[in-house]
Design a protein around this motif. Sequence first.
Motif, PDB file in Angstrom:
ATOM      1  N   ALA A  51      60.334  38.412  51.679  1.00 39.71           N
ATOM      2  CA  ALA A  51      60.273  39.621  52.501  1.00 39.71           C
ATOM      3  C   ALA A  51      59.506  39.327  53.785  1.00 39.71           C
ATOM      4  O   ALA A  51      58.818  38.310  53.903  1.00 39.71           O
ATOM      5  CB  ALA A  51      59.600  40.745  51.721  1.00 39.71           C
ATOM      6  N   ALA A  52      59.619  40.233  54.753  1.00 39.87           N
ATOM      7  CA  ALA A  52      58.912  40.056  56.023  1.00 39.87           C
ATOM      8  C   ALA A  52      57.409  40.049  55.801  1.00 39.87           C
ATOM      9  O   ALA A  52      56.879  40.759  54.937  1.00 39.87           O
ATOM     10  CB  ALA A  52      59.295  41.184  56.988  1.00 39.87           C
ATOM     11  N   ALA A  53      56.713  39.238  56.580  1.00 40.30           N
ATOM     12  CA  ALA A  53      55.252  39.179  56.517  1.00 40.30           C
ATOM     13  C   ALA A  53      54.662  40.525  56.948  1.00 40.30           C
ATOM     14  O   ALA A  53      55.312  41.296  57.666  1.00 40.30           O
ATOM     15  CB  ALA A  53      54.736  38.065  57.425  1.00 40.30           C
ATOM     16  N   PRO A  54      53.439  40.841  56.520  1.00 39.90           N
ATOM     17  CA  PRO A  54      52.844  42.138  56.863  1.00 39.90           C
ATOM     18  C   PRO A  54      52.854  42.451  58.356  1.00 39.90           C
ATOM     19  O   PRO A  54      53.170  43.582  58.752  1.00 39.90           O
ATOM     20  CB  PRO A  54      51.414  42.017  56.323  1.00 39.90           C
ATOM     21  CG  PRO A  54      51.540  41.080  55.169  1.00 39.90           C
ATOM     22  CD  PRO A  54      52.577  40.074  55.584  1.00 39.90           C
ATOM     23  N   HIS A  55      52.536  41.470  59.201  1.00 40.30           N
ATOM     24  CA  HIS A  55      52.486  41.765  60.638  1.00 40.30           C
ATOM     25  C   HIS A  55      53.873  42.075  61.183  1.00 40.30           C
ATOM     26  O   HIS A  55      54.023  42.859  62.116  1.00 40.30           O
ATOM     27  CB  HIS A  55      51.844  40.608  61.409  1.00 40.30           C
ATOM     28  CG  HIS A  55      52.701  39.394  61.558  1.00 40.30           C
ATOM     29  ND1 HIS A  55      52.850  38.449  60.553  1.00 40.30           N
ATOM     30  CD2 HIS A  55      53.492  38.964  62.595  1.00 40.30           C
ATOM     31  CE1 HIS A  55      53.667  37.486  60.967  1.00 40.30           C
ATOM     32  NE2 HIS A  55      54.064  37.782  62.190  1.00 40.30           N
ATOM     33  N   LEU A  93      46.528  52.113  55.696  1.00 36.80           N
ATOM     34  CA  LEU A  93      47.014  53.351  56.316  1.00 36.80           C
ATOM     35  C   LEU A  93      46.551  53.461  57.765  1.00 36.80           C
ATOM     36  O   LEU A  93      47.307  53.903  58.636  1.00 36.80           O
ATOM     37  CB  LEU A  93      46.557  54.562  55.508  1.00 36.80           C
ATOM     38  CG  LEU A  93      47.131  54.692  54.096  1.00 36.80           C
ATOM     39  CD1 LEU A  93      46.794  56.060  53.515  1.00 36.80           C
ATOM     40  CD2 LEU A  93      48.635  54.477  54.078  1.00 36.80           C
ATOM     41  N   ASP A  94      45.312  53.073  58.047  1.00 38.62           N
ATOM     42  CA  ASP A  94      44.826  53.094  59.429  1.00 38.62           C
ATOM     43  C   ASP A  94      45.690  52.193  60.317  1.00 38.62           C
ATOM     44  O   ASP A  94      46.061  52.563  61.439  1.00 38.62           O
ATOM     45  CB  ASP A  94      43.377  52.611  59.486  1.00 38.62           C
ATOM     46  CG  ASP A  94      42.384  53.658  59.001  1.00 38.62           C
ATOM     47  OD1 ASP A  94      42.776  54.840  58.885  1.00 38.62           O
ATOM     48  OD2 ASP A  94      41.224  53.287  58.722  1.00 38.62           O
ATOM     49  N   THR A  95      46.011  51.008  59.806  1.00 39.23           N
ATOM     50  CA  THR A  95      46.797  50.047  60.585  1.00 39.23           C
ATOM     51  C   THR A  95      48.220  50.540  60.793  1.00 39.23           C
ATOM     52  O   THR A  95      48.786  50.401  61.887  1.00 39.23           O
ATOM     53  CB  THR A  95      46.813  48.682  59.868  1.00 39.23           C
ATOM     54  OG1 THR A  95      45.474  48.266  59.613  1.00 39.23           O
ATOM     55  CG2 THR A  95      47.489  47.630  60.726  1.00 39.23           C
ATOM     56  N   ALA A  96      48.811  51.138  59.770  1.00 40.89           N
ATOM     57  CA  ALA A  96      50.169  51.663  59.888  1.00 40.89           C
ATOM     58  C   ALA A  96      50.223  52.829  60.874  1.00 40.89           C
ATOM     59  O   ALA A  96      51.169  52.958  61.661  1.00 40.89           O
ATOM     60  CB  ALA A  96      50.693  52.089  58.525  1.00 40.89           C
ATOM     61  N   ALA A 143      48.244  53.283  63.428  1.00 40.89           N
ATOM     62  CA  ALA A 143      48.112  52.712  64.773  1.00 40.89           C
ATOM     63  C   ALA A 143      49.429  52.121  65.257  1.00 40.89           C
ATOM     64  O   ALA A 143      49.692  52.077  66.468  1.00 40.89           O
ATOM     65  CB  ALA A 143      47.019  51.644  64.773  1.00 40.89           C
ATOM     66  N   ALA A 144      50.263  51.673  64.324  1.00 35.59           N
ATOM     67  CA  ALA A 144      51.563  51.095  64.691  1.00 35.59           C
ATOM     68  C   ALA A 144      52.611  52.162  64.972  1.00 35.59           C
ATOM     69  O   ALA A 144      53.671  51.850  65.512  1.00 35.59           O
ATOM     70  CB  ALA A 144      52.051  50.174  63.580  1.00 35.59           C
ATOM     71  N   GLY A 145      52.327  53.426  64.601  1.00 40.54           N
ATOM     72  CA  GLY A 145      53.262  54.499  64.926  1.00 40.54           C
ATOM     73  C   GLY A 145      53.803  55.279  63.743  1.00 40.54           C
ATOM     74  O   GLY A 145      54.629  56.177  63.927  1.00 40.54           O
ATOM     75  N   ALA A 146      53.368  54.962  62.523  1.00 41.46           N
ATOM     76  CA  ALA A 146      53.837  55.719  61.372  1.00 41.46           C
ATOM     77  C   ALA A 146      53.341  57.166  61.452  1.00 41.46           C
ATOM     78  O   ALA A 146      52.266  57.436  61.989  1.00 41.46           O
ATOM     79  CB  ALA A 146      53.355  55.079  60.075  1.00 41.46           C
ATOM     80  N   ARG A 147      54.150  58.091  60.928  1.00 39.15           N
ATOM     81  CA  ARG A 147      53.787  59.509  60.965  1.00 39.15           C
ATOM     82  C   ARG A 147      53.390  60.067  59.604  1.00 39.15           C
ATOM     83  O   ARG A 147      52.683  61.059  59.522  1.00 39.15           O
ATOM     84  CB  ARG A 147      54.977  60.335  61.484  1.00 39.15           C
ATOM     85  CG  ARG A 147      55.456  59.977  62.868  1.00 39.15           C
ATOM     86  CD  ARG A 147      56.527  60.944  63.320  1.00 39.15           C
ATOM     87  NE  ARG A 147      57.163  60.524  64.558  1.00 39.15           N
ATOM     88  CZ  ARG A 147      58.139  61.206  65.162  1.00 39.15           C
ATOM     89  NH1 ARG A 147      58.576  62.331  64.601  1.00 39.15           N
ATOM     90  NH2 ARG A 147      58.679  60.766  66.278  1.00 39.15           N
ATOM     91  N   ARG A 179      42.648  61.385  57.379  1.00 42.54           N
ATOM     92  CA  ARG A 179      41.852  60.755  58.431  1.00 42.54           C
ATOM     93  C   ARG A 179      42.724  59.985  59.421  1.00 42.54           C
ATOM     94  O   ARG A 179      42.456  59.974  60.626  1.00 42.54           O
ATOM     95  CB  ARG A 179      40.823  59.807  57.815  1.00 42.54           C
ATOM     96  CG  ARG A 179      39.849  59.244  58.843  1.00 42.54           C
ATOM     97  CD  ARG A 179      38.931  58.186  58.281  1.00 42.54           C
ATOM     98  NE  ARG A 179      39.671  56.990  57.901  1.00 42.54           N
ATOM     99  CZ  ARG A 179      39.860  56.606  56.643  1.00 42.54           C
ATOM    100  NH1 ARG A 179      39.358  57.313  55.652  1.00 42.54           N
ATOM    101  NH2 ARG A 179      40.542  55.510  56.380  1.00 42.54           N
ATOM    102  N   SER A 180      43.784  59.356  58.924  1.00 38.83           N
ATOM    103  CA  SER A 180      44.646  58.545  59.779  1.00 38.83           C
ATOM    104  C   SER A 180      45.703  59.355  60.509  1.00 38.83           C
ATOM    105  O   SER A 180      46.449  58.804  61.330  1.00 38.83           O
ATOM    106  CB  SER A 180      45.338  57.459  58.934  1.00 38.83           C
ATOM    107  OG  SER A 180      44.402  56.620  58.302  1.00 38.83           O
TER     108      SER A 180
END
Length: 368
Positions: free
Chosen positions: A218-222, A258-261, A263-267, A340-341
């Motif tokens: 599968a794709a790497a986390p980044h 969740l904080d990182t996701a 910041a990437a644009g998840a809603r 929080r996120s």
Amino acid sequence: MTERPGGYALNAPIQTPPPRGRGARSNLSGRFEATSREAFDDGWSDGDATPPTLATIVLKDTSRSIIATNNSPDISFDQSINTYRGCEHGCVYCYARPSHAFLGYSPGLDFESVIFSKPDAAALLEAAFNKPGYRPRPIMIGANTDAWQPLERKLETTREILKVFARYKHPVSFITKSALVLRDLDILAPMARAGLVSGAISLTTLDRKLARDLEPRAAAPHRRLETIKGLSEAGIPVTVMMAPVIPGLNDHEIEALLDTAAAAGARRAGYVLLRLPLEIKDLFRDWLADKRPDSAARVLSLLRQMRGGKDYDASWGTRGRGTGPYAELIAARFRAAVKRSGLDGARPVPDFAGFERPLGTAVQPSLF
């Protein structure tokens, strides 16, 4: 016994060490087989032997329908499309693995190396939309196996299906852990502008080493975070799914992930507790013993605490969350992190009013 490229037989044990780039450590026979075969080390093998390679083979799925239905109260849709059976990603925890036993193959290595494709999928979907009695309802792509797994780069079966959804202006949602979905933004972005698509990206961990061990192809986390960003920038509402949460292995990452996701644009965000039905139980135990032996006892103990003392409980309502104090702690942490996120956005509501059959489409007449 049928041979695959490389000389290994289908649905047969493979001696250790396990093949490179695969998730399962074994290839035990499926539960419906009349005989059971298991590889074992008799002491004559070379402990330093180079791991073998295991080629993927593709078989044609001759199903005459493409939309699957379910009556599960645990999920938000009752229709789905899976363009492939089996998945090259090789995620050792995949809840779809037991389904390969129905096809006469092992839920172990066969699941990730014997893939059934549906080359007529787009035509079958168009035929379904053209039936006089068809009424549009939510459809999820990839609910069982990943529709953008590595084979999709060559076969483009999922891409052809998306073209049908776009042509008929039929809403669709999807879930994937593959960055390949960005290839199809030329179809998805215009659909998003019309409010016809939403997506979810499965992100199990931010730890590259753990991701490689759990989900070898599968794709790497980044890359998944980049995918969230790309989809979001194209106007597609994105949910991040932490699936599965594995107590004692990745649950400490809930807040950071969740904080990182976000910041990437998840809603939005969701999670599913690790499920170990049928053959997955033994496959996951073998994986723990090989890849995380120091954590194995704690992981299994915590899982049992969350499953009423059992390895797995399939009860509706709790199979994806578990029960007991540790399950309640994970749920509370997840709710707090979501708030929080800012991942508590409203669920996208599909608009089916625009569904239409293209001009010139022949509607199949009723036989009655």
